[in-house]
Scaffold this motif. Structure first.
Motif, mmCIF file in Angstrom:
data_model
loop_
_atom_site.group_PDB
_atom_site.id
_atom_site.type_symbol
_atom_site.label_atom_id
_atom_site.label_comp_id
_atom_site.label_asym_id
_atom_site.label_seq_id
_atom_site.Cartn_x
_atom_site.Cartn_y
_atom_site.Cartn_z
ATOM 1 N N ASN A 91 0.819 -1.211 0.000
ATOM 2 C CA ASN A 91 0.000 0.000 0.000
ATOM 3 C C ASN A 91 0.852 1.259 0.000
ATOM 4 N N LEU A 95 0.850 4.150 -3.152
ATOM 5 C CA LEU A 95 0.434 5.526 -2.886
ATOM 6 C C LEU A 95 1.603 6.498 -2.855
ATOM 7 N N GLN A 122 -1.661 14.004 0.559
ATOM 8 C CA GLN A 122 -2.943 13.853 -0.125
ATOM 9 C C GLN A 122 -3.439 12.410 -0.108
ATOM 10 N N ASN A 123 -2.541 11.436 0.173
ATOM 11 C CA ASN A 123 -2.929 10.020 0.229
ATOM 12 C C ASN A 123 -2.984 9.487 1.661
ATOM 13 N N LEU A 126 -6.405 7.726 2.582
ATOM 14 C CA LEU A 126 -6.572 6.482 1.822
ATOM 15 C C LEU A 126 -5.659 5.388 2.356
ATOM 16 N N PHE A 127 -4.448 5.729 2.734
ATOM 17 C CA PHE A 127 -3.519 4.740 3.283
ATOM 18 C C PHE A 127 -4.045 4.185 4.615
#
Length: 280
Positions: A91, A95, A122-123, A126-127
């Protein structure tokens, strides 16, 4: 004859004056028509309506972009240390992140692995979402977002002020003629450049913290699961038998290792028995 001539002269003069008046009127009209009217002056109300719109547009263009430093701290239990590690690394790479630190170890109760991951801001969310999949509960889950906008603006402003001061000293250095003045200006420039480098380092570090978020992840597996805490009763009996056999084997091996002493003890016992006890 004279009266008739006088009448013609009067009539001619009357017609001439009339034509002259008509021509004067037409010429004045043409001149008035050619003159373009002056442009109307803007009214005060119109100016008042336009100025606020311009001010609002200028204020809209000057918007401060907030600088946020995001950090996370996660700790959870897993059934497979290696599988969880591979999931985190996968992951992170997908990313745009990387593993900064990787520590593993074992204590009295658990086998654990500790990772420090750097992820583009910015990720970040999501991570965290991807890592949370398959986790029943978190022992620790701390997410923080620190607003460092004021600190960023302060450092940037001070840096620009020092650079402007450096440029002024450079201009003075070009105009200096005396050696003493040149040396004094160069000393001031050296001190200013040190301050510029320090401020630039602080600003670069802050930019890195803003662009890359730091996430500390610790996952562990209890040792009790590896040692068979959920074994059946029959398995426990078989393990006890094996343990007893291993103990007997160890005792027998220990006896073999001291065989010279056993032979000596047997010989002495036989000698004392024949010498003292047999006659009695």
């Amino acid at each position: 004859m004279k009266p008739i001539l006088m009448c013609f002269v009067l009539l001619f003069s009357l017609f001439g004056c009339k034509n002259a008046e008509d021509e004067g009127e037409t010429s004045n009209f043409s001149e008035m028509k050619l003159e373009s009217p002056p442009p109307p002056e803007p009214q005060a109300d119109a100016i008042a309506l336009v100025q606020p719109k311009q001010a609002k547009s200028e204020e809209a263009t000057i918007e401060i972009q907030h600088k946020i430093v995001k950090t996370g701290n996660l700790r959870f239990e897993t059934k497979d240390i290696e599988s969880t590690y591979n999931q985190v690394v996968k992951n992170a790479k997908e990313l745009g992140g990387s593993i900064q630190n990787d520590n593993s170890g074992k204590d009295n109760e658990t086998v654990y692995r500790n990772l420090v991951v750097r992820i583009p801001s910015q990720n970040f969310d999501l991570f965290i979402q991807n890592i949370s999949k398959g986790v029943s509960y978190f022992d620790t889950k701390q997410i923080s977002a620190e607003d460092v906008t004021a600190q960023y603006i302060d450092i940037d402003t001070r840096l620009n002020a020092k650079k402007a001061l450096e440029n002024r000293y450079l201009d003075l250095l070009k105009k200096a003629n005396k050696v003493s003045e040149i040396l004094e200006i160069e000393a001031q420039l050296s001190a200013i450049r040190e301050e510029i480098e320090a401020k630039q380092g602080q600003l670069n570090y802050l930019k890195k913290q803003i662009s890359l978020s730091t996430i500390t992840i610790e996952f562990y597996k209890p040792i009790a699961q590896e040692s068979g805490a959920t074994e059946s009763y029959g398995t426990k009996i078989w393990n006890a038998i094996k343990s007893g056999f291993n103990s007997f084997s160890g005792f027998f091996i220990a006896l073999i290792s001291i065989w010279p002493f056993l032979i000596l003890f047997g010989f002495l016992s036989y000698f004392f028995y024949n010498r003292f006890l047999k006659n009695k």
